[in-house]
Design a protein around this motif. Structure first.
Motif, mmCIF file in Angstrom:
data_model
loop_
_atom_site.group_PDB
_atom_site.id
_atom_site.type_symbol
_atom_site.label_atom_id
_atom_site.label_comp_id
_atom_site.label_asym_id
_atom_site.label_seq_id
_atom_site.Cartn_x
_atom_site.Cartn_y
_atom_site.Cartn_z
ATOM 1 N N GLY A 29 0.831 -1.184 0.137
ATOM 2 C CA GLY A 29 -0.008 0.013 0.086
ATOM 3 C C GLY A 29 0.855 1.271 0.125
ATOM 4 O O GLY A 29 1.934 1.319 0.430
ATOM 5 N N GLN A 30 0.311 2.261 -0.693
ATOM 6 C CA GLN A 30 1.128 3.488 -0.867
ATOM 7 C C GLN A 30 0.305 4.638 -0.424
ATOM 8 O O GLN A 30 -1.012 4.676 -0.940
ATOM 9 C CB GLN A 30 1.749 3.616 -2.094
ATOM 10 N N GLY A 31 0.822 5.539 0.288
ATOM 11 C CA GLY A 31 0.146 6.793 0.501
ATOM 12 C C GLY A 31 1.027 8.027 0.205
ATOM 13 O O GLY A 31 2.256 8.136 0.493
ATOM 14 N N ILE A 32 0.262 8.895 -0.603
ATOM 15 C CA ILE A 32 0.904 10.160 -0.823
ATOM 16 C C ILE A 32 0.458 11.524 -0.635
ATOM 17 O O ILE A 32 -0.785 11.728 -0.981
ATOM 18 C CB ILE A 32 1.637 10.100 -2.318
ATOM 19 N N LEU A 33 1.045 12.525 0.118
ATOM 20 C CA LEU A 33 0.565 13.659 0.169
ATOM 21 C C LEU A 33 1.453 14.752 -0.525
ATOM 22 O O LEU A 33 2.777 14.622 -0.728
ATOM 23 C CB LEU A 33 0.673 14.050 1.659
ATOM 24 N N TYR A 34 0.706 15.914 -1.095
ATOM 25 C CA TYR A 34 1.780 16.966 -1.695
ATOM 26 C C TYR A 34 1.589 18.128 -0.758
ATOM 27 O O TYR A 34 0.149 18.657 -0.753
ATOM 28 C CB TYR A 34 1.133 17.138 -3.092
ATOM 29 N N VAL A 35 2.337 18.681 -0.173
ATOM 30 C CA VAL A 35 2.062 19.729 1.021
ATOM 31 C C VAL A 35 3.084 20.839 0.439
ATOM 32 O O VAL A 35 4.281 20.906 0.109
ATOM 33 C CB VAL A 35 2.821 19.153 2.245
ATOM 34 N N LYS A 36 2.238 21.909 0.677
ATOM 35 C CA LYS A 36 2.867 23.337 0.184
ATOM 36 C C LYS A 36 4.079 23.542 1.293
ATOM 37 O O LYS A 36 3.866 23.210 2.495
ATOM 38 C CB LYS A 36 1.756 24.496 0.347
ATOM 39 N N PRO A 37 5.122 23.930 0.929
ATOM 40 C CA PRO A 37 6.337 24.161 2.066
ATOM 41 C C PRO A 37 6.101 25.346 2.691
ATOM 42 O O PRO A 37 5.468 26.200 2.497
ATOM 43 C CB PRO A 37 7.609 24.346 1.055
ATOM 44 N N ASP A 38 6.484 25.438 4.095
ATOM 45 C CA ASP A 38 6.495 26.377 4.982
ATOM 46 C C ASP A 38 7.942 26.917 5.321
ATOM 47 O O ASP A 38 8.204 27.936 6.182
ATOM 48 C CB ASP A 38 5.857 26.159 6.300
ATOM 49 N N THR A 39 9.093 26.326 4.663
ATOM 50 C CA THR A 39 10.430 26.854 5.111
ATOM 51 C C THR A 39 11.333 26.838 3.676
ATOM 52 O O THR A 39 10.923 25.684 2.899
ATOM 53 C CB THR A 39 11.090 25.949 6.145
ATOM 54 N N VAL A 40 12.059 27.620 3.381
ATOM 55 C CA VAL A 40 12.900 27.493 2.270
ATOM 56 C C VAL A 40 14.535 27.722 2.723
ATOM 57 O O VAL A 40 14.620 28.681 3.666
ATOM 58 C CB VAL A 40 12.619 28.601 0.888
ATOM 59 N N THR A 41 15.439 27.097 2.242
ATOM 60 C CA THR A 41 16.766 27.492 2.528
ATOM 61 C C THR A 41 17.305 27.668 1.150
ATOM 62 O O THR A 41 17.225 27.028 0.249
ATOM 63 C CB THR A 41 17.476 26.147 2.980
ATOM 64 N N ILE A 42 18.169 28.973 1.154
ATOM 65 C CA ILE A 42 18.697 29.564 0.028
ATOM 66 C C ILE A 42 20.303 29.766 0.437
ATOM 67 O O ILE A 42 20.637 29.937 1.468
ATOM 68 C CB ILE A 42 18.185 31.054 -0.132
ATOM 69 N N THR A 43 20.729 29.310 -0.608
ATOM 70 C CA THR A 43 22.384 29.580 -0.521
ATOM 71 C C THR A 43 22.772 30.833 -1.479
ATOM 72 O O THR A 43 22.620 30.625 -2.566
ATOM 73 C CB THR A 43 23.151 28.332 -1.008
ATOM 74 N N LEU A 44 23.244 31.797 -1.007
ATOM 75 C CA LEU A 44 23.706 33.078 -1.534
ATOM 76 C C LEU A 44 25.117 33.284 -1.193
ATOM 77 O O LEU A 44 25.743 32.786 0.034
ATOM 78 C CB LEU A 44 22.962 34.120 -1.115
ATOM 79 N N GLY A 45 25.973 34.104 -1.895
ATOM 80 C CA GLY A 45 27.364 34.199 -1.579
ATOM 81 C C GLY A 45 27.793 35.360 -2.466
ATOM 82 O O GLY A 45 27.128 35.975 -3.308
ATOM 83 N N ILE A 46 29.074 35.639 -1.898
ATOM 84 C CA ILE A 46 29.654 36.916 -2.614
ATOM 85 C C ILE A 46 31.029 36.521 -2.952
ATOM 86 O O ILE A 46 31.928 35.807 -2.326
ATOM 87 C CB ILE A 46 29.817 38.063 -1.694
ATOM 88 N N ARG A 47 31.462 36.714 -4.193
ATOM 89 C CA ARG A 47 32.642 36.221 -4.732
ATOM 90 C C ARG A 47 33.432 37.698 -5.105
ATOM 91 O O ARG A 47 32.886 38.344 -6.041
ATOM 92 C CB ARG A 47 32.778 35.462 -5.867
ATOM 93 N N THR A 48 34.753 37.887 -4.632
ATOM 94 C CA THR A 48 35.691 39.108 -5.136
ATOM 95 C C THR A 48 36.680 38.750 -5.703
ATOM 96 O O THR A 48 37.483 37.662 -5.077
ATOM 97 C CB THR A 48 35.589 40.090 -3.868
#
Length: 226
Positions: A29-48
């Protein structure tokens, strides 16, 4: 859509003098839910870059401070901004296979945890406007997955039971609808795949970010008798 998970039906023939053996139907048996996210992780940076290592570092530090201040100004807290890598390395040019030091490159990467997914575009804009020029992983998540997984698990058990009932009716078997064995398959949420490749950001507002659902999957293996 066809079910990718197999089922098994066992009917053991009777043998004179042998003890009766239970007859079983095994299903997945299989159960699947599609849920809207409530958290996001972003990777940003600075190169000089600069011909002088100290100058490259100084320039990077100024831009990092400006970016962090801009993020804090729009509601991102310090504890939600984490350094994930920092590097200084030389850059060379080659003439007749001879390496010549051309300067130094400094790269500082941060992981930013965002609790309001609607603000992702605004965060990119603030970061880019104040010095960020690198974007890497963007991942949509759930702060608390367990309640959703439990719902998916209940759906998986129900799905297994429904399959067994269909099989029994089709074969005119007197099914006992409570399984004698039930095993949970180890599986968790499936997040949208992050993009590991580095993207160099232009000095303008980032485009709108469309959120992706988080898929929660649960799978069980059940054995029923008839």
């Amino acid at each position: 859509m066809h079910d990718a998970h197999p089922y098994s039906y066992y009917a053991t023939p009777s043998v004179p003098g042998a003890a009766p053996r239970s007859r079983t139907i095994t299903v997945t048996g299989q159960g699947i839910l599609y849920v809207k996210p409530d958290t996001v992780t972003i990777t940003l940076g600075i190169r000089t870059e600069h011909t002088n290592a100290l100058e490259a570092l100084s320039s990077n530090s100024k831009r990092v401070n400006a970016m962090i201040q801009a993020l804090e100004a729009i509601g991102i807290h310090k504890e939600e901004i984490d350094t994930i890598s920092f590097s200084i390395y030389p850059k060379y040019t080659y003439t007749n296979n001879i390496a010549v030091l051309a300067g130094y490159e400094v790269e500082h990467l941060f992981e930013i945890t965002v609790k309001d997914v609607k603000t992702v575009g605004m965060i990119y804009e603030a970061a880019v406007t104040n010095g960020a020029n690198i974007a890497r992983e963007l991942q949509f998540k759930l702060a608390h997955e367990q309640p959703y997984y439990q719902q998916a698990l209940a759906l998986a058990v129900k799905n297994a039971q429904e399959k067994a009932i269909v099989l029994a009716r089709t074969l005119s078997l007197p099914l006992h609808d409570t399984p004698i064995e039930l095993k949970e398959q180890t599986i968790s949420s499936i997040h949208p795949s992050p993009q590991p490749r580095t993207t160099v950001l232009a000095a303008s507002a980032a485009p709108p970010i469309q959120t992706q659902d988080v898929t929660i999957t649960a799978i069980v293996h059940a054995v029923f008798t008839y």
